[in-house]
Design a protein around this motif. Structure first.
Motif, PDB file in Angstrom:
ATOM      1  N   VAL B 155       0.874  -1.301   0.018  1.00 16.86           N
ATOM      2  CA  VAL B 155      -0.142   0.059   0.129  1.00 16.86           C
ATOM      3  C   VAL B 155       0.922   1.154  -0.077  1.00 16.86           C
ATOM      4  O   VAL B 155       1.823   1.328   0.971  1.00 16.86           O
ATOM      5  CB  VAL B 155      -0.869  -0.011   1.078  1.00 16.86           C
ATOM      6  CG1 VAL B 155      -1.726   1.037   1.312  1.00 16.86           C
ATOM      7  CG2 VAL B 155      -1.552  -1.104   1.275  1.00 16.86           C
ATOM      8  N   ALA B 184      -2.460   5.151  -3.983  1.00 12.16           N
ATOM      9  CA  ALA B 184      -3.348   6.011  -3.217  1.00 12.16           C
ATOM     10  C   ALA B 184      -4.591   6.381  -4.152  1.00 12.16           C
ATOM     11  O   ALA B 184      -4.404   6.541  -5.386  1.00 12.16           O
ATOM     12  CB  ALA B 184      -2.593   7.192  -2.820  1.00 12.16           C
ATOM     13  N   GLU B 185      -5.709   6.807  -3.440  1.00 10.71           N
ATOM     14  CA  GLU B 185      -6.691   7.068  -3.991  1.00 10.71           C
ATOM     15  C   GLU B 185      -6.727   8.195  -4.971  1.00 10.71           C
ATOM     16  O   GLU B 185      -7.358   8.563  -5.997  1.00 10.71           O
ATOM     17  CB  GLU B 185      -8.278   6.967  -3.139  1.00 10.71           C
ATOM     18  CG  GLU B 185      -8.192   8.139  -2.217  1.00 10.71           C
ATOM     19  CD  GLU B 185      -7.601   7.641  -0.813  1.00 10.71           C
ATOM     20  OE1 GLU B 185      -6.541   6.836  -0.917  1.00 10.71           O
ATOM     21  OE2 GLU B 185      -7.691   8.212   0.160  1.00 10.71           O
ATOM     22  N   ALA B 214      -9.837   3.334  -1.882  1.00 13.79           N
ATOM     23  CA  ALA B 214      -9.206   4.217  -0.777  1.00 13.79           C
ATOM     24  C   ALA B 214      -9.013   3.107   0.393  1.00 13.79           C
ATOM     25  O   ALA B 214      -8.566   1.824   0.378  1.00 13.79           O
ATOM     26  CB  ALA B 214     -10.196   5.041  -0.523  1.00 13.79           C
ATOM     27  N   GLY B 215      -9.132   3.677   1.713  1.00  9.84           N
ATOM     28  CA  GLY B 215      -8.653   2.921   2.886  1.00  9.84           C
ATOM     29  C   GLY B 215      -9.246   1.591   3.031  1.00  9.84           C
ATOM     30  O   GLY B 215      -8.621   0.589   3.458  1.00  9.84           O
ATOM     31  N   GLY B 218      -7.492  -0.858   0.721  1.00 10.18           N
ATOM     32  CA  GLY B 218      -6.230  -1.115   1.496  1.00 10.18           C
ATOM     33  C   GLY B 218      -6.185  -2.107   2.716  1.00 10.18           C
ATOM     34  O   GLY B 218      -5.447  -2.900   2.869  1.00 10.18           O
ATOM     35  N   GLN B 219      -7.141  -1.771   3.378  1.00 14.11           N
ATOM     36  CA  GLN B 219      -7.360  -2.668   4.826  1.00 14.11           C
ATOM     37  C   GLN B 219      -7.691  -4.142   4.398  1.00 14.11           C
ATOM     38  O   GLN B 219      -7.473  -4.712   4.825  1.00 14.11           O
ATOM     39  CB  GLN B 219      -8.628  -1.942   5.539  1.00 14.11           C
ATOM     40  CG  GLN B 219      -8.712  -2.601   6.878  1.00 14.11           C
ATOM     41  CD  GLN B 219     -10.137  -2.096   7.663  1.00 14.11           C
ATOM     42  OE1 GLN B 219     -10.672  -1.225   7.138  1.00 14.11           O
ATOM     43  NE2 GLN B 219     -10.096  -2.611   8.933  1.00 14.11           N
ATOM     44  N   VAL B 238      -2.060   5.358  10.116  1.00 14.98           N
ATOM     45  CA  VAL B 238      -2.552   4.470   9.446  1.00 14.98           C
ATOM     46  C   VAL B 238      -1.511   3.345   9.568  1.00 14.98           C
ATOM     47  O   VAL B 238      -1.666   1.882   9.794  1.00 14.98           O
ATOM     48  CB  VAL B 238      -2.486   4.610   7.971  1.00 14.98           C
ATOM     49  CG1 VAL B 238      -3.038   3.294   6.937  1.00 14.98           C
ATOM     50  CG2 VAL B 238      -3.686   5.741   7.613  1.00 14.98           C
ATOM     51  N   GLN B 241      -2.444   1.109  12.678  1.00 11.33           N
ATOM     52  CA  GLN B 241      -3.446   0.296  12.441  1.00 11.33           C
ATOM     53  C   GLN B 241      -3.235  -0.931  11.764  1.00 11.33           C
ATOM     54  O   GLN B 241      -3.596  -1.984  12.105  1.00 11.33           O
ATOM     55  CB  GLN B 241      -4.642   0.972  11.481  1.00 11.33           C
ATOM     56  CG  GLN B 241      -5.423   1.996  12.033  1.00 11.33           C
ATOM     57  CD  GLN B 241      -6.236   2.740  11.046  1.00 11.33           C
ATOM     58  OE1 GLN B 241      -6.694   2.326   9.967  1.00 11.33           O
ATOM     59  NE2 GLN B 241      -6.614   4.036  11.373  1.00 11.33           N
TER      60      GLN B 241
END
Lengths: 304, 478
Positions: B155, B184-185, B214-215, B218-219, B238, B241
């Motif tokens: 990421v 990245a978005e 987006a996030g 990635g998650q 991030v 996390q």
């Protein structure tokens, strides 16, 4: 006397150092500016007006010098809007010939002080200078004693410049550092400061007889020096790179460097000159191209 | 008399911008099943393209494709064969460098002179460098026959979109791993052009997969159970996390996070070059640089002189159209980032620091922030501690080398530092004492594929670049 020498040494060696990698990177960065259309046109005319059109050969004759002087007055005989150059630069014995052609319409610069090596007694150098001024030179390009500079005898270099400046009378003094022999940027900055302190009206990179002659990073260091010197003393000193600048593209890089180092105040023939001979024809070719939209060729500019 | 530079825009015509882009999975472009989003030009707010969002199911498909490619093709392939593909990719990047540079500047907002002269050349160099390692892994310091980890989930951030892609993909592939990468978005477009380059290079399907989003995307990627290795570059928040979500699994993790680097100028520094280094250190890429020299520490005896030179130099910076070849400062990447920069700068005002901005004309559209310095900043100010990630420099002073070290190290971060002095012995002693992954001496922001890069403390862990960068993608030989 010894303490004056020491104090001069401390001043010069106490100037901020120059990082060679950094200054070369900065000069290279300035060289990537893209100067197009109206800016290019403006820059080319300015560059033409800053040329010290030069011939410094053993083979120079009055005929050759007269031809060069005519060209200095009217660089492009087909275009009356083309500005004249700033000055004609010759050996002292050719000064009167130049004056006959240009009158007082242009400056006449003479190299003096046992140019290019500077290896002569002080009274010979002073006589050389007086000779040039008496013949009508209103600008004198002297060389510093590089041997004295490199062995740390800054006082000798300083005093010689002071003496030559006095011999110049009203003529402007350009002090040639011969940066190709000084070699390091630290030396260039110190020699610039020394020359300015001794009364130079201009500091000039090179004689043109030693390689490398003018380079963009060396000129950048000198421009930083004149900028800092004016801040420190209030007195403005000019800069003249000489030798090795042959193309319009190169000349424009120098103008960009002035613009982004010292600003507008130095963007004038009163404060910046190019010591050059072949540069002028390239500027003229580019100028014609900007006006007509196409390239002509070497037969469309005068050879002399 | 003034020397005005006429506009000198690089042509956009070289980029064949599509109106919409899919995901790149198993060697093909496919539509995502999430909600498509738009990528805009931060300089004009113009919509550049619509991009698919990868849902959890799409991420799973990408990871499965990567797994198949790893087991059947890329993992078993001899290193010398993998090298051929990497060399080919490196060459194509060099050949298409102008196209990549224009697209990068369009999508990211960075000046074309930076994407052209820094980003894209480094991208190509990164692939060339790691191509050379592919058949020499026995010398990477991980035993005589080190093995790849498997599938890497990567990421990357928006500040150097293609360069971060190269830093992640080149070593992973050289070591024999396959990858699923999420750009990245706000800056997905050059990664998708890179996917086309993979097709052009005949890279076997599934070796490189690009999932945009987006996030949440990635998650889904970092939490996917079949991912063996997670590599992340981005914010410390991030990063935390991700570290939490990876904890307790077998996944290997490298994190390259934020920074608040000290750029330390001693009284005996080469001042004009130091000023260039200060300017390059914080205003390069609009300060969107994790290793930016965002804290200037100046020795008190030269403070006035340095500040005068710095302000004069900042006055020559040209802010505007990223595609103009004479632009020094481009656009801030997003409205969100601009808001963050403004917020922290306002905190600087409120806490009593003195703001000075270069006199730039700000364009009517797009996201812009003039190069700015704050003086009178102390260690107690938030702008001396928090990463602003924008063209904002906090200026502090010090009296002695010991105080410089103390202040430089007094930060939760430790990614980079700069030292400016003409004294060689001082450079060495400072480098020894500074707790930062990179210490630059009389220069700043210099990158090279042979040199490892990474942080101390909250700046992350693991190294990218050089031989050390391979270690993050290899199992130690049993």
């Amino acid at each position: 006397m010894a303490s004056a020498t020491q104090s001069l040494r401390r001043t010069l060696e106490g100037l901020p150092g120059v990082d060679a990698v950094g200054v070369e990177a900065r000069a290279a960065g300035l060289g990537t500016r893209s100067i197009k259309t109206t800016s290019k046109q403006w820059a080319i005319d300015l560059a033409i007006s800053m040329v010290d059109l030069t011939t410094l050969e053993g083979a120079d004759t009055p005929g050759k010098v007269r031809a060069l002087s005519s060209k200095a007055l009217r660089p492009d005989p087909t275009d009356s809007t083309c500005p004249p150059v700033a000055a004609v630069c010759v050996y002292p014995d050719m000064v009167s010939t130049v004056r006959e052609v240009v009158g007082d319409r242009l400056h006449v610069a003479a190299v003096a002080t046992a140019f290019p090596s500077g290896r002569a007694a002080l009274d010979v150098k002073l006589a050389d200078t007086q000779d040039a001024v008496e013949a009508g030179a209103d600008e004198v390009d002297m060389v510093i004693d590089r041997g004295a500079f490199l062995r740390g005898d800054y006082t000798r270099v300083h005093d010689e410049i002071v003496a030559v400046k006095e011999a110049c009378g009203d003529a402007h003094l350009k002090v040639i550092l011969e940066t190709g022999e000084l070699q390091t940027y630290d030396n260039v900055r110190r020699a610039s400061w020394l020359a300015m302190d001794a009364g130079a009206d201009f500091i000039k990179t090179s004689t043109g007889k030693i390689q490398p002659a003018a380079t963009l990073p060396v000129t950048l260091v000198m421009l930083e020096a004149v900028r800092d010197y004016r801040i420190a003393t209030g007195r403005q000193v000019g800069v003249k790179p000489a030798g090795g600048i042959r193309t319009s593209k190169d000349a424009i890089k120098y103008l960009v460097t002035i613009n982004e180092t010292c600003g507008d105040d130095w963007l004038s023939p009163d404060w910046f000159r190019f010591g050059a001979s072949s540069l002028l024809n390239d500027l003229l070719l580019q100028r014609q191209k900007m006006i007509t939209g196409h390239y002509s060729g070497p037969d469309y500019v005068t050879l002399d | 008399m003034a020397f005005e530079y006429a506009p000198a825009p690089e042509s956009r015509a070289i980029v064949d911008l599509k109106s919409s882009y899919g995901l790149f999975i198993d060697g093909e472009f496919v539509d995502g099943t999430g909600t498509p989003f738009k990528s805009i030009s931060p300089a004009s707010e113009e919509v550049l393209a619509e991009v698919s969002e990868a849902s959890e199911a799409d991420v799973t498909k990408a990871v499965q494709a990567a797994r198949r490619a790893f087991e059947k093709v890329w993992g078993p392939m001899p290193g010398r064969e993998r090298a051929k593909y990497l060399y080919r990719i490196a060459r194509i990047i060099a050949e298409r460098s102008r196209e990549l540079a224009v697209l990068e500047s369009l999508d990211n907002g960075k000046p074309i002179k930076e994407s052209r002269d820094v980003d894209i050349p480094l991208v190509s160099q990164w692939f060339f460098y790691y191509a050379g390692w592919a058949d020499k892994l026995g010398y990477a310091g991980r035993g005589p026959d080190p093995q790849p980890l498997g599938v890497a989930g990567q990421v990357i951030p928006w500040n150097f979109p293609l360069m971060m892609l190269a830093w992640k993909i080149a070593p992973a592939l050289a070591a024999g791993n396959t990858v699923v990468l999420k750009p990245a978005e706000t800056t997905p477009l050059t990664a998708l052009l890179f996917a086309e380059i993979c097709q052009q290079a005949d890279l076997p399907p599934g070796v490189v997969n690009i999932v945009t989003g987006a996030g949440a995307t990635g998650q889904a990627l970092v939490e996917h159970p079949d991912v063996d290795k997670v590599a992340f570059t981005g914010s410390t928040a991030v990063g935390r996390q991700i570290a939490r979500s990876v904890a307790g699994t077998d996944k290997k993790l490298t994190l390259e996070l934020g920074g608040k680097a000290a750029n330390i100028v001693f009284a005996d520094a080469p001042l004009d070059q130091a000023v260039e280094g200060i300017v390059g250190g914080i205003f390069f890429n609009q300060g969107h640089v994790c290793c930016a020299g965002s804290r200037l520490l100046v020795q008190e005896s030269v403070y006035d002189e340095v500040l005068e030179r710095l302000k004069r130099r900042m006055g020559t910076l040209r802010l505007g159209d990223p595609l103009d070849k004479n632009t020094d400062i481009g656009a801030i990447n997003s409205a969100e980032q601009l808001a963050r920069i403004r917020e922290l700068s306002d905190v600087g005002d409120a806490e009593g620091a003195e703001r000075w901005s270069a006199p730039c004309e700000i364009p009517d559209h797009g996201f812009w922030f003039a190069p700015t310095i704050f003086t009178g900043v102390t260690q107690a100010h938030r702008i001396a501690r928090e990463e602003i990630f924008g063209p904002v420099l906090s200026v502090l002073t010090f009296r002695t080398p010991a105080e410089a070290v103390e202040k430089a190290n007094n930060t939760p971060y430790g990614l980079s530092a700069g030292v400016w002095t003409e004294k060689g012995s001082r450079i060495l002693s400072m480098a020894e004492q500074l707790r930062a992954g990179v210490v630059w001496a009389n220069t700043f922001n210099k990158f090279d594929p042979t040199s490892p890069f990474g942080g101390y403390k909250e700046s992350g862990y693991g190294r990218e670049g050089g031989r050390h960068g391979l270690a993050s993608y290899l199992k130690e030989h049993a």
